[in-house]
Structure formats: C-alpha cells, structure tokens
Design a protein around this motif. Structure first.
Motif, PDB file in Angstrom:
ATOM      1  N   ILE A 198      40.022   9.734   5.865  1.00  0.00           N
ATOM      2  CA  ILE A 198      38.864   9.676   4.894  1.00  0.00           C
ATOM      3  C   ILE A 198      39.379   9.202   3.457  1.00  0.00           C
ATOM      4  CG2 ILE A 198      37.314  11.182   3.591  1.00  0.00           C
ATOM      5  CD1 ILE A 198      36.935  12.853   5.989  1.00  0.00           C
ATOM      6  N   LEU A 199      40.616   9.786   3.038  1.00  0.00           N
ATOM      7  CA  LEU A 199      41.346   9.443   1.713  1.00  0.00           C
ATOM      8  C   LEU A 199      41.564   8.093   1.721  1.00  0.00           C
ATOM      9  CD1 LEU A 199      43.301  12.765   1.174  1.00  0.00           C
ATOM     10  CD2 LEU A 199      41.327  12.040  -0.048  1.00  0.00           C
ATOM     11  N   ARG A 200      42.026   7.470   2.803  1.00  0.00           N
ATOM     12  CA  ARG A 200      42.571   5.941   2.714  1.00  0.00           C
ATOM     13  C   ARG A 200      41.175   5.254   2.925  1.00  0.00           C
ATOM     14  NH1 ARG A 200      43.833   1.962   2.012  1.00  0.00           N
ATOM     15  NH2 ARG A 200      45.465   0.680   2.976  1.00  0.00           N
ATOM     16  N   TRP A 201      39.970   5.756   3.518  1.00  0.00           N
ATOM     17  CA  TRP A 201      38.777   4.955   3.685  1.00  0.00           C
ATOM     18  C   TRP A 201      38.178   5.043   2.063  1.00  0.00           C
ATOM     19  CZ3 TRP A 201      36.817   1.334   6.167  1.00  0.00           C
ATOM     20  CH2 TRP A 201      35.421   1.193   6.407  1.00  0.00           C
ATOM     21  N   ILE A 202      38.339   6.002   1.520  1.00  0.00           N
ATOM     22  CA  ILE A 202      37.903   5.834   0.015  1.00  0.00           C
ATOM     23  C   ILE A 202      38.368   5.028  -0.613  1.00  0.00           C
ATOM     24  CG2 ILE A 202      37.479   7.337  -2.008  1.00  0.00           C
ATOM     25  CD1 ILE A 202      36.956   9.613  -0.182  1.00  0.00           C
ATOM     26  N   ASP A 203      39.659   4.908  -0.672  1.00  0.00           N
ATOM     27  CA  ASP A 203      40.563   3.905  -1.306  1.00  0.00           C
ATOM     28  C   ASP A 203      40.425   2.496  -0.918  1.00  0.00           C
ATOM     29  OD1 ASP A 203      42.930   3.128  -3.231  1.00  0.00           O
ATOM     30  OD2 ASP A 203      43.581   2.523  -1.184  1.00  0.00           O
ATOM     31  N   HIS A 204      40.074   2.436   0.353  1.00  0.00           N
ATOM     32  CA  HIS A 204      39.790   0.997   0.906  1.00  0.00           C
ATOM     33  C   HIS A 204      38.290   0.324   0.615  1.00  0.00           C
ATOM     34  CE1 HIS A 204      40.605  -2.365   3.603  1.00  0.00           C
ATOM     35  NE2 HIS A 204      39.930  -2.225   4.303  1.00  0.00           N
ATOM     36  N   LEU A 205      37.551   1.469   0.295  1.00  0.00           N
ATOM     37  CA  LEU A 205      36.180   1.134   0.000  1.00  0.00           C
ATOM     38  C   LEU A 205      36.094   0.588  -1.294  1.00  0.00           C
ATOM     39  CD1 LEU A 205      33.908   3.652   1.587  1.00  0.00           C
ATOM     40  CD2 LEU A 205      34.075   1.400   2.472  1.00  0.00           C
ATOM     41  N   SER A 206      36.789   0.691  -2.029  1.00  0.00           N
ATOM     42  CA  SER A 206      36.842   0.398  -3.501  1.00  0.00           C
ATOM     43  C   SER A 206      36.959  -1.342  -3.858  1.00  0.00           C
ATOM     44  CB  SER A 206      37.984   1.093  -4.476  1.00  0.00           C
ATOM     45  OG  SER A 206      39.258   0.664  -3.938  1.00  0.00           O
ATOM     46  N   GLY A 207      37.488  -1.838  -2.809  1.00  0.00           N
ATOM     47  CA  GLY A 207      37.781  -3.225  -2.550  1.00  0.00           C
ATOM     48  C   GLY A 207      37.095  -4.165  -1.364  1.00  0.00           C
ATOM     49  N   LEU A 208      36.768  -3.297  -0.520  1.00  0.00           N
ATOM     50  CA  LEU A 208      36.013  -3.867   0.725  1.00  0.00           C
ATOM     51  C   LEU A 208      34.994  -4.685   0.385  1.00  0.00           C
ATOM     52  CD1 LEU A 208      36.506  -3.993   3.947  1.00  0.00           C
ATOM     53  CD2 LEU A 208      34.742  -1.907   4.019  1.00  0.00           C
ATOM     54  N   GLY A 209      35.017  -6.061   0.978  1.00  0.00           N
ATOM     55  CA  GLY A 209      33.927  -6.777   0.729  1.00  0.00           C
ATOM     56  C   GLY A 209      33.971  -7.524  -0.696  1.00  0.00           C
ATOM     57  N   SER A 210      34.724  -6.962  -1.539  1.00  0.00           N
ATOM     58  CA  SER A 210      34.750  -7.861  -2.644  1.00  0.00           C
ATOM     59  C   SER A 210      35.659  -9.107  -2.688  1.00  0.00           C
ATOM     60  CB  SER A 210      35.527  -7.152  -3.897  1.00  0.00           C
ATOM     61  OG  SER A 210      36.955  -6.966  -3.573  1.00  0.00           O
ATOM     62  N   MET A 211      35.343 -10.223  -3.832  1.00  0.00           N
ATOM     63  CA  MET A 211      36.053 -11.589  -3.511  1.00  0.00           C
ATOM     64  C   MET A 211      37.368 -11.373  -3.769  1.00  0.00           C
ATOM     65  SD  MET A 211      35.542 -14.583  -3.332  1.00  0.00           S
ATOM     66  CE  MET A 211      33.793 -15.102  -3.795  1.00  0.00           C
ATOM     67  N   ASP A 212      38.175 -10.305  -4.615  1.00  0.00           N
ATOM     68  CA  ASP A 212      39.437 -10.278  -4.543  1.00  0.00           C
ATOM     69  C   ASP A 212      40.166  -9.827  -3.336  1.00  0.00           C
ATOM     70  OD1 ASP A 212      39.623 -10.715  -7.236  1.00  0.00           O
ATOM     71  OD2 ASP A 212      39.501  -8.862  -7.786  1.00  0.00           O
ATOM     72  N   HIS A 213      39.460  -8.867  -2.595  1.00  0.00           N
ATOM     73  CA  HIS A 213      39.996  -8.470  -1.178  1.00  0.00           C
ATOM     74  C   HIS A 213      39.945  -9.668  -0.226  1.00  0.00           C
ATOM     75  CE1 HIS A 213      39.208  -6.734   2.975  1.00  0.00           C
ATOM     76  NE2 HIS A 213      40.064  -6.209   2.400  1.00  0.00           N
ATOM     77  N   THR A 214      38.797 -10.343  -0.258  1.00  0.00           N
ATOM     78  CA  THR A 214      38.642 -11.416   0.772  1.00  0.00           C
ATOM     79  C   THR A 214      39.589 -12.409   0.535  1.00  0.00           C
ATOM     80  OG1 THR A 214      36.213 -11.225   0.686  1.00  0.00           O
ATOM     81  CG2 THR A 214      36.899 -13.085   1.623  1.00  0.00           C
ATOM     82  N   LEU A 215      39.963 -12.716  -0.746  1.00  0.00           N
ATOM     83  CA  LEU A 215      40.947 -13.790  -1.142  1.00  0.00           C
ATOM     84  C   LEU A 215      42.176 -13.518  -0.641  1.00  0.00           C
ATOM     85  CD1 LEU A 215      39.537 -15.289  -4.570  1.00  0.00           C
ATOM     86  CD2 LEU A 215      39.590 -16.454  -2.288  1.00  0.00           C
ATOM     87  N   ARG A 216      42.640 -12.134  -1.033  1.00  0.00           N
ATOM     88  CA  ARG A 216      44.128 -11.424  -0.802  1.00  0.00           C
ATOM     89  C   ARG A 216      44.236 -11.880   0.928  1.00  0.00           C
ATOM     90  NH1 ARG A 216      42.968  -7.664  -4.526  1.00  0.00           N
ATOM     91  NH2 ARG A 216      42.458  -6.209  -2.782  1.00  0.00           N
ATOM     92  N   LEU A 217      43.055 -11.331   1.728  1.00  0.00           N
ATOM     93  CA  LEU A 217      43.161 -11.389   3.045  1.00  0.00           C
ATOM     94  C   LEU A 217      43.326 -12.606   3.550  1.00  0.00           C
ATOM     95  CD1 LEU A 217      43.031  -9.267   5.392  1.00  0.00           C
ATOM     96  CD2 LEU A 217      40.560  -9.974   5.527  1.00  0.00           C
ATOM     97  N   ILE A 218      42.449 -13.759   3.105  1.00  0.00           N
ATOM     98  CA  ILE A 218      42.847 -15.050   3.663  1.00  0.00           C
ATOM     99  C   ILE A 218      44.304 -15.580   3.263  1.00  0.00           C
ATOM    100  CG2 ILE A 218      42.020 -17.439   3.319  1.00  0.00           C
ATOM    101  CD1 ILE A 218      39.325 -16.421   2.531  1.00  0.00           C
ATOM    102  N   GLU A 219      44.520 -15.463   2.177  1.00  0.00           N
ATOM    103  CA  GLU A 219      46.016 -15.814   1.562  1.00  0.00           C
ATOM    104  C   GLU A 219      46.963 -15.096   2.505  1.00  0.00           C
ATOM    105  OE1 GLU A 219      48.836 -16.096  -2.279  1.00  0.00           O
ATOM    106  OE2 GLU A 219      46.985 -15.126  -2.556  1.00  0.00           O
ATOM    107  N   SER A 220      46.959 -13.846   2.954  1.00  0.00           N
ATOM    108  CA  SER A 220      47.905 -13.182   3.502  1.00  0.00           C
ATOM    109  C   SER A 220      47.948 -14.087   4.849  1.00  0.00           C
ATOM    110  CB  SER A 220      47.598 -11.683   3.535  1.00  0.00           C
ATOM    111  OG  SER A 220      48.626 -11.132   4.440  1.00  0.00           O
ATOM    112  N   ARG A 221      47.038 -14.054   5.594  1.00  0.00           N
ATOM    113  CA  ARG A 221      46.904 -14.603   6.999  1.00  0.00           C
ATOM    114  C   ARG A 221      47.507 -16.117   6.844  1.00  0.00           C
ATOM    115  NH1 ARG A 221      44.341 -12.611  11.292  1.00  0.00           N
ATOM    116  NH2 ARG A 221      45.202 -14.361  12.207  1.00  0.00           N
ATOM    117  N   THR A 222      47.208 -16.909   5.695  1.00  0.00           N
ATOM    118  CA  THR A 222      47.561 -18.084   5.742  1.00  0.00           C
ATOM    119  C   THR A 222      49.226 -18.081   5.440  1.00  0.00           C
ATOM    120  OG1 THR A 222      45.401 -19.032   4.709  1.00  0.00           O
ATOM    121  CG2 THR A 222      47.275 -20.314   4.547  1.00  0.00           C
ATOM    122  N   ARG A 223      49.545 -17.404   4.552  1.00  0.00           N
ATOM    123  CA  ARG A 223      51.024 -17.250   4.372  1.00  0.00           C
ATOM    124  C   ARG A 223      51.996 -17.039   5.540  1.00  0.00           C
ATOM    125  NH1 ARG A 223      53.439 -16.497  -0.405  1.00  0.00           N
ATOM    126  NH2 ARG A 223      51.433 -16.008  -1.236  1.00  0.00           N
TER     127      ARG A 223
END
Length: 397
Positions: free
Chosen positions: A150-175
């Motif tokens: 639950i604590l991890r989920w609360i922290d993760h929800l602060s960025g889930l779906g945001s542009m920053d989170h999406t771009l970081r995810l794409i960049e990480s997989r591309t890297r």
C-alpha cells in the motif's frame, strides 16, 4: 528451440496475470502446507494465538482486499488510458509491463486469495489448534506485505500516468534495448554489407504477415551449420513483412531447412523492444509529435523528448559500424546493421515535420544535432551533421 522458449517465458513474465497467479498459488500452498509445521512450534502458544485470534483478521483482510484490488485496477486502467492519450497509443502496451504495478496488484490479489481461502479452511475444520498457530504467523507476514504494498502503491500513484513517468519508462526500455545491441552488434552475427540478395540464394519465406519481432540467432546459426550454408536476414527486427516474402536468404538448403529457419524468426502484430532499438526512439518521436499537435500545443514536452533522444544516442548508440573488430558469436548468420543514420531518422524528422512552425523546437533540434556531431563515433558524427544540414534547410526527411 531453447531461445524461443526463453523468449516466450520472458514475455509471459511481463504480463500482469503471471505475477497475480504466482502469488495466489503461493498463498494457497502456504495455507495447505501450514499443518506440516506444527511440530516445530510449542503447544502453549496455540491457546493464545489460535483460531479465535486469526479468523477475525482473515475476515477483515478478505473484505478489505477485494475493495482495494478493485479500486487499484480502476486507477491503473484510467492512468494508462490517460498516458496513452497524452503520449502515443503504442505506449499502452509498455505501461502494461510496469513491474511496480504488477507487484502491488499481485500482493493485493494474493492477500485476498489467502484470507478468503483461510476463512474457508477454518470453517471446514481443516486446521488443528497447532495448525491455526502457523496460519496466524503467516497472516502476520501477509499483513506486513500488504502494508508495504500500500505504501509503495501510494508513492507510485503520484506519478502513474503522468508524462514524466511515461517518458522515463520509454527511455529506460529503449536504453536497455540499445545497450543490448551494443553488447551484441548485429545481434551477435556477421553484419551484412549492402543488403542485396546473395548469389544463388534460396528464399526463406515469412510464415505470416506482421512485424519481425525476434530472430533466434542461436537456432539459425545451428541450422546453417548443420546444413553447411549461410543465412542472411532480409528483414531486421522492427521491419514489416508480408507472408511469403523473403524474411531471410540462404546459400543452400532444402524445404525442411527453410521451414525450420522461418520458424526461428518470430513475427507478430506489433513491434517489440527485444531486438529493435529504434522502436523506443519512434515512440519518443511520436510523443513529441502529439505534444506539438494544434490541440495540445506543448513545445516544452517536445523539447524534453529531444533531450532524452540526444542522451540516448550519445550514451548508448549501437556500435554496429565498428563491429568488424569483434568476433561474431553466430558466424553463419548475417544481419542488417542498425546504422546511426537510421536511428537519427527514427528520432528527429518526425518531430521536424510537426514542429517546423516552432522556432524554439527547431532551434533545440539544431542544438541537439550539433552536439551529436562531436560524438566519438565518426559514423554518428557524420550522420548528425548531414541531418542537421538537411533539417536546417527545411527538409523533413
């Protein structure tokens, strides 16, 4: 065959249901095997921490975890749809592989399965007082895991779906994809020269229409070695092909050989990051294009995307052009190289087409390409200089 099996196993492991099923099975096993541990525990504790102590806790968990899981699934779907609408629809499949979300939801579902099954087994008189003590101890561990999730989920929800989170995810997989190509230039095989058809080549046809997603290099090399021939891939991972078109050529081989070699090349409906370093660059470029559309008009996101593109190309560019100095792991297979010019064309011309009317975007693009001109790899430096001149003259590539 082992390579193909591991590929499918990795893809299954990225699915949400895989972790949910795994945790649920472990929960059921813990409940069913709990009575086996009763000889290890003192009998005096079973009077204080037995059935009456653990059953109310399990009941609360069973009702609470169902509500939390349903709410979390709604939040996840909503966040992913928002991210796909802001960035690019193709990022939705990447978001579905988010491991943090998988772990959290698997913990919630596993907690629900554990508590509901525990209540059922207690009502069925499955546990002795000593077995109930073991279940109590396991329940305490499950509660700690759920609180942590639950604590991890609360922290993760602060960025889930945001542009920053999406771009970081794409960049990480591309890297990761580009670094894998650095470690194995031309997928570990020989780099093909001009991509022309080898003399006297036998066609290895594609088994289906779609995108080339994965080439089983170990299997292809083994087949070529057994047949005393050499295989040249006609389509690199990421390219589209129609059924029956040449996916590869061989300098010899019969129909059985061609069928076996064709099965070693995985073709699917959508592109994959596994062996396609340019796919992530395309997703980043599409995100910048969406940001520059008249309905959104967000040049800041496009500029941020170009910063990420420049960082990826500067730090992790595949070294296919210098792969001749490396001994190939699969000498009987030739693969088209991923060139610096190809990577740049996947990244910048699409943004130039959408941002041609924005001086800030075009200025940042020229700056990024100018910095890439000083790249230590001469092929990248040359390609960046040519593209900077081409786009600076108003071309879109």
């Amino acid at each position: 065959m082992i390579e193909q099996f591991l590929l499918h196993l990795r893809r299954i492991a990225r699915k949400l249901w895989f972790r949910v099923v795994l945790i649920s099975v472990l929960s059921l096993l813990a409940l069913l095997l709990a009575p086996l541990a009763k000889p290890l525990l003192p009998d005096s504790l079973s009077e204080d921490f037995g059935r009456e102590a653990v059953l109310p806790v399990l009941t609360i968990l069973a009702s609470g975890m169902l509500a939390v899981t349903t709410f979390s699934l709604n939040v996840m779907v909503s966040a992913y749809r928002t991210a796909a609408s802001m960035a690019t629809p193709r990022v939705y499949r990447l978001l579905l592989e988010d491991t943090v979300t998988h772990r959290v939801l698997a913990t919630f579902v596993g907690g629900f399965i554990f508590s509901l099954s525990g209540v059922i087994l207690f009502r069925a008189r499955y546990y002795t007082p000593e077995g109930a003590l073991v279940v109590f101890g396991i329940t305490i561990v499950v509660v700690f895991l759920i609180v942590g999730a639950i604590l991890r989920w609360i922290d993760h929800l602060s960025g889930l779906g945001s542009m920053d989170h999406t771009l970081r995810l794409i960049e990480s997989r591309t890297r990761d994809s580009m670094r894998a190509r650095l470690d194995a230039p031309c997928l570990g095989g020989q780099c093909s020269d001009s991509g022309g058809v080898p003399a006297g080549a036998v066609v290895i046809p594609a088994a289906r229409s779609g995108f080339v997603r994965f080439a089983g290099m170990a299997q292809l090399d083994e087949l070529a070695q057994e047949a005393g021939t050499e295989i040249t891939l006609a389509r690199a991972p990421g390219e589209y092909i129609l059924r029956g078109q040449p996916v590869a050529w061989a300098t010899g081989g019969d129909n059985d050989f061609c069928k076996a070699a064709s099965k070693a090349v995985d073709i699917g409906d959508v592109r994959s990051f596994d062996q396609d370093p340019s796919f992530g660059l395309t997703l980043l470029a599409e995100t910048a294009q969406r940001a520059l559309s008249p309905g959104i008009n967000d040049p800041g996101t496009a500029i941020e995307v170009m910063g990420r593109l420049g960082r990826l190309l500067w730090e992790t560019m595949p070294a296919d052009e210098i792969s001749s100095t490396r001994k190939p792991d699969f000498p009987n297979v030739k693969v088209p190289p991923v060139t610096a010019r190809h990577l740049l064309r996947c990244a910048f011309p699409p943004i130039a087409r959408s941002g041609s009317e924005s001086p800030s975007v075009m200025g940042w693009m020229q700056k990024t390409l100018e910095e890439l001109e000083s790249h230590s790899n001469p092929e990248m430096a040359k390609a960046a200089a040519e593209m900077r001149k081409e786009l600076g003259e108003g071309g879109s590539g």
